[in-house]
Scaffold this motif. Structure first.
Motif, PDB file in Angstrom:
ATOM      1  N   PRO A   1       6.442   6.164   5.304  1.00 42.15           N
ATOM      2  CA  PRO A   1       7.536   5.325   5.811  1.00 42.15           C
ATOM      3  C   PRO A   1       7.251   3.841   5.590  1.00 42.15           C
ATOM      4  CG  PRO A   1       6.176   6.106   7.629  1.00 42.15           C
ATOM      5  CD  PRO A   1       5.640   6.757   6.391  1.00 42.15           C
ATOM      6  N   LEU A   2       8.160   3.154   4.915  1.00 40.01           N
ATOM      7  CA  LEU A   2       7.935   1.747   4.587  1.00 40.01           C
ATOM      8  C   LEU A   2       7.949   0.857   5.829  1.00 40.01           C
ATOM      9  CD1 LEU A   2       9.974   1.153   1.292  1.00 40.01           C
ATOM     10  CD2 LEU A   2       7.579   1.770   1.579  1.00 40.01           C
ATOM     11  N   LEU A   3       8.920   1.072   6.727  1.00 39.73           N
ATOM     12  CA  LEU A   3       9.018   0.218   7.909  1.00 39.73           C
ATOM     13  C   LEU A   3       7.797   0.376   8.801  1.00 39.73           C
ATOM     14  CD1 LEU A   3      10.520  -1.747   9.721  1.00 39.73           C
ATOM     15  CD2 LEU A   3      11.775   0.181  10.699  1.00 39.73           C
ATOM     16  N   SER A   4       7.396   1.603   9.071  1.00 40.85           N
ATOM     17  CA  SER A   4       6.225   1.828   9.927  1.00 40.85           C
ATOM     18  C   SER A   4       4.950   1.325   9.260  1.00 40.85           C
ATOM     19  CB  SER A   4       6.091   3.315  10.272  1.00 40.85           C
ATOM     20  OG  SER A   4       7.173   3.743  11.072  1.00 40.85           O
ATOM     21  N   SER A   5       4.868   1.443   7.936  1.00 41.08           N
ATOM     22  CA  SER A   5       3.702   0.920   7.221  1.00 41.08           C
ATOM     23  C   SER A   5       3.627  -0.592   7.341  1.00 41.08           C
ATOM     24  CB  SER A   5       3.767   1.320   5.740  1.00 41.08           C
ATOM     25  OG  SER A   5       3.717   2.712   5.578  1.00 41.08           O
ATOM     26  N   ALA A   6       4.797  -1.253   7.212  1.00 45.75           N
ATOM     27  CA  ALA A   6       4.831  -2.710   7.334  1.00 45.75           C
ATOM     28  C   ALA A   6       4.409  -3.144   8.735  1.00 45.75           C
ATOM     29  CB  ALA A   6       6.236  -3.221   7.022  1.00 45.75           C
ATOM     30  N   LEU A   7       4.951  -2.487   9.758  1.00 44.09           N
ATOM     31  CA  LEU A   7       4.618  -2.849  11.138  1.00 44.09           C
ATOM     32  C   LEU A   7       3.149  -2.560  11.441  1.00 44.09           C
ATOM     33  CD1 LEU A   7       7.821  -1.508  12.934  1.00 44.09           C
ATOM     34  CD2 LEU A   7       7.231  -3.890  12.463  1.00 44.09           C
ATOM     35  N   THR A   8       2.632  -1.448  10.927  1.00 41.69           N
ATOM     36  CA  THR A   8       1.221  -1.124  11.137  1.00 41.69           C
ATOM     37  C   THR A   8       0.327  -2.168  10.479  1.00 41.69           C
ATOM     38  OG1 THR A   8       1.757   1.248  11.178  1.00 41.69           O
ATOM     39  CG2 THR A   8      -0.544   0.654  10.844  1.00 41.69           C
ATOM     40  N   GLY A   9       0.671  -2.575   9.262  1.00 35.36           N
ATOM     41  CA  GLY A   9      -0.105  -3.614   8.590  1.00 35.36           C
ATOM     42  C   GLY A   9      -0.109  -4.917   9.371  1.00 35.36           C
ATOM     43  N   ALA A  10       1.052  -5.285   9.940  1.00 34.66           N
ATOM     44  CA  ALA A  10       1.129  -6.518  10.721  1.00 34.66           C
ATOM     45  C   ALA A  10       0.276  -6.415  11.985  1.00 34.66           C
ATOM     46  CB  ALA A  10       2.582  -6.809  11.082  1.00 34.66           C
ATOM     47  N   VAL A  11       0.328  -5.275  12.661  1.00 37.37           N
ATOM     48  CA  VAL A  11      -0.485  -5.080  13.880  1.00 37.37           C
ATOM     49  C   VAL A  11      -1.971  -5.178  13.545  1.00 37.37           C
ATOM     50  CG1 VAL A  11      -1.167  -3.405  15.641  1.00 37.37           C
ATOM     51  CG2 VAL A  11       1.246  -3.725  15.110  1.00 37.37           C
ATOM     52  N   ILE A  12      -2.377  -4.549  12.441  1.00 40.31           N
ATOM     53  CA  ILE A  12      -3.797  -4.573  12.051  1.00 40.31           C
ATOM     54  C   ILE A  12      -4.266  -6.003  11.807  1.00 40.31           C
ATOM     55  CG2 ILE A  12      -5.426  -3.943  10.214  1.00 40.31           C
ATOM     56  CD1 ILE A  12      -3.882  -1.318   9.909  1.00 40.31           C
ATOM     57  N   VAL A  13      -3.491  -6.776  11.039  1.00 38.02           N
ATOM     58  CA  VAL A  13      -3.918  -8.139  10.699  1.00 38.02           C
ATOM     59  C   VAL A  13      -3.936  -9.035  11.934  1.00 38.02           C
ATOM     60  CG1 VAL A  13      -3.316 -10.211   9.382  1.00 38.02           C
ATOM     61  CG2 VAL A  13      -3.157  -7.969   8.303  1.00 38.02           C
TER      62      VAL A  13
ATOM     63  N   GLY B   1       0.815  -1.212   0.000  1.00 39.84           N
ATOM     64  CA  GLY B   1       0.000   0.000   0.000  1.00 39.84           C
ATOM     65  C   GLY B   1       0.847   1.260   0.000  1.00 39.84           C
ATOM     66  N   ALA B   2       1.942   1.257   0.774  1.00 38.95           N
ATOM     67  CA  ALA B   2       2.822   2.429   0.836  1.00 38.95           C
ATOM     68  C   ALA B   2       3.446   2.725  -0.524  1.00 38.95           C
ATOM     69  CB  ALA B   2       3.908   2.205   1.890  1.00 38.95           C
ATOM     70  N   LEU B   3       3.902   1.688  -1.219  1.00 38.65           N
ATOM     71  CA  LEU B   3       4.554   1.886  -2.518  1.00 38.65           C
ATOM     72  C   LEU B   3       3.574   2.400  -3.561  1.00 38.65           C
ATOM     73  CD1 LEU B   3       6.813  -1.304  -2.635  1.00 38.65           C
ATOM     74  CD2 LEU B   3       7.531   1.048  -2.204  1.00 38.65           C
ATOM     75  N   ILE B   4       2.401   1.796  -3.608  1.00 38.75           N
ATOM     76  CA  ILE B   4       1.425   2.183  -4.635  1.00 38.75           C
ATOM     77  C   ILE B   4       0.878   3.574  -4.359  1.00 38.75           C
ATOM     78  CG2 ILE B   4      -0.839   1.608  -5.597  1.00 38.75           C
ATOM     79  CD1 ILE B   4      -0.042  -1.344  -5.224  1.00 38.75           C
ATOM     80  N   GLN B   5       0.639   3.914  -3.103  1.00 41.90           N
ATOM     81  CA  GLN B   5       0.180   5.266  -2.776  1.00 41.90           C
ATOM     82  C   GLN B   5       1.256   6.309  -3.060  1.00 41.90           C
ATOM     83  OE1 GLN B   5      -1.441   5.397   1.213  1.00 41.90           O
ATOM     84  NE2 GLN B   5      -2.907   3.769   0.790  1.00 41.90           N
TER      85      GLN B   5
END
Length: 352
Positions: free
Chosen positions: A296-308, A96-100
Motif C-alpha cells: 500500500p502506497l499511502l501506508s508505506s508513505a505514512l510509515t516512512g514518515a513515522v520512522i524518520v 521503496g514501495a514502488l521499487i519493491q
C-alpha cells in the motif's frame, strides 16, 4: 437466466462518489488512520522535546499563529527540521514501495540496489567541485539516481526483468558507486570532505525551509503520477503471462514505476542525505499491517514518515547534548532486518 451479480472481494467495501464506485480495503483504511494519528502524536512530541521542553498547548498555540514565548524554539528551530523529516520519510516510503513492487523482492530498495549510491556519488562529486548549495543538491541527486537506475535496469534486462538479477546487479552497482564516492571524498578539500561525510550519514541537522521549499513542490507535482502508480501496481503484481493477455505493456509500466520511485528517492537523498533502510523497512511494515496483496502506497508513505520523525527525535535526545545523524539510528534498525530478510529468503529458497 439469473441477473449477474457483482462479487465484492472479502475485506473490501464499496465507496460511492456520485456515479463512481471504488473498492476500498477496510483494513488498509484502518491502518492508514492509525498511522495518521501516530504521525500526528510523533510530530507533537518532536516539537515539544528538546533542550527546553515546550508544552503541547504552547506548540498548538504556535502552530495556530498565536503569540507564545516559545515561538522562536518551535517555529524557527524545530518546525522546519520536522517538515523536512516528514517529506523525506514520505518520499522514501513510497519509493521503496514502488521499487519493491517492480522487483517483487523485499530486498529491493533504493539504498540497497544502487540508486541512493548513484545520487550520493554525483552529489559528493559536485560538493568536491565547490557546489554546496542545498537548493541545487536535490536536482543533482535526481540526476545521479536516474543514471544509476538506468544502468541497473539496462544490465538487469534480459528479455524481461528478473527480480533476483535486478537485485544482485543493483547491489554490485551500489558497491562500485560507494567506492567512487569515497574516492571523491579523499581527493577533495578537507573541510568539504568533512561536510560530505556528514551528509553521507543522512542527517536532518541544519535542514530547514530551503530544503523543504525544494522538496515539497516536487512531491506535489508527482501526486497525479502516484495516483496512476497506485492503479498500475495491480497489473504489475500479476504474473507476466496474465498481464500480457490483459493487454498491459509491462515494460512501460515497470519503467514508469521505477522512474517514479527513483525520482522520489533521489530527491529525498538530496535533501537529507542517504537515510538508509527507511525505503526498505516502511513498505514491508505497511504490507504486514494491512495484509494486502499489493504494497500500500499511502501506508508505506505514512510509515516512512513515522520512522524518520521518531528516529530523528531519538537522534537529537538519545545522547544529548550530542546529536546523532538520523541515518545512524535507521541503519541500526534496518541492517539487522536486512540480514534477517536475506537469511529468510535463503531458507525459503532452500525448502522450495
Amino acid at each position: 437466466m439469473p441477473a449477474s451479480v457483482a462479487v465484492r472481494p472479502a475485506g473490501y467495501s464499496v465507496l460511492r462518489a456520485g456515479h463512481a464506485r471504488f473498492l476500498v480495503h477496510r483494513r488498509a483504511v484502518a491502518v492508514a488512520s492509525v498511522l495518521l494519528v501516530l504521525l500526528a502524536a510523533s510530530c507533537v512530541a518532536y516539537l515539544c522535546v528538546g533542550e527546553a521542553f515546550v508544552s503541547p498547548a504552547e506548540v498548538v498555540k504556535v502552530l495556530l499563529g498565536r503569540s507564545s514565548p516559545d515561538e522562536l524554539v518551535v517555529e524557527e528551530l524545530r518546525l522546519p527540521r520536522l517538515v523536512v523529516g516528514l517529506l523525506v520519510g514520505l518520499a522514501f516510503g513510497v519509493a521503496g514501495a514502488l521499487i519493491q513492487t517492480v522487483a517483487r523482492n523485499p530486498l529491493a530498495s533504493p539504498d540497497v540496489i544502487g540508486i541512493s549510491q548513484g545520487a550520493s556519488a554525483l552529489t559528493v562529486a559536485s560538493m568536491t567541485l565547490g557546489i554546496t548549495s542545498y537548493s541545487v543538491l536535490p536536482y543533482l541527486s535526481v540526476a545521479g539516481g536516474l543514471l544509476a537506475a538506468a544502468l541497473v535496469y539496462l544490465f538487469a534486462w534480459r528479455g524481461g526483468l528478473h527480480a533476483t538479477r535486478f537485485v544482485l546487479i543493483g547491489i554490485g552497482f551500489a558497491i562500485a558507486l560507494r567506492s567512487i564516492t569515497t574516492l571523491f571524498m579523499t581527493k577533495g578539500d578537507y573541510l568539504v570532505a568533512q561536510q560530505a561525510q556528514i551528509w553521507m550519514t543522512g542527517s536532518l541537522n541544519g535542514r530547514g525551509w530551503p530544503e523543504a521549499e525544494v522538496l515539497a513542490p516536487i512531491l506535489l507535482v508527482l501526486v497525479p503520477a502516484l495516483a496512476w502508480a497506485a492503479r498500475a501496481q495491480r497489473t504489475v503484481s500479476l504474473d507476466d503471462d496474465t498481464a500480457t493477455a490483459l493487454g498491459v505493456r509491462l515494460g512501460r509500466v515497470r519503467l514508469g514505476l521505477v522512474a517514479l520511485g527513483v525520482v522520489l528517492a533521489a530527491v529525498a537523498t538530496g535533501a537529507a542525505g542517504p537515510v538508509d533502510f527507511v525505503a526498505l523497512l516502511a513498505p514491508q511494515i505497511a504490507r504486514r499491517m494491512t495484509r494486502t496483496a499489493q504494497i500500500p502506497l499511502l501506508s508505506s508513505a505514512l510509515t516512512g514518515a513515522v520512522i524518520v520523525v521518531l528516529a530523528d527525535l531519538l537522534a537529537r535526545r538519545l545522547f544529548s547534548p550530542t546529536e546523532l545523524p538520523v541515518g545512524v539510528l535507521t541503519a541500526a534498525v534496518g541492517a539487522p532486518y536486512l540480514i534477517w530478510l536475506i537469511i529468510r529468503s535463503r531458507s525459503v529458497g532452500g525448502t522450495s
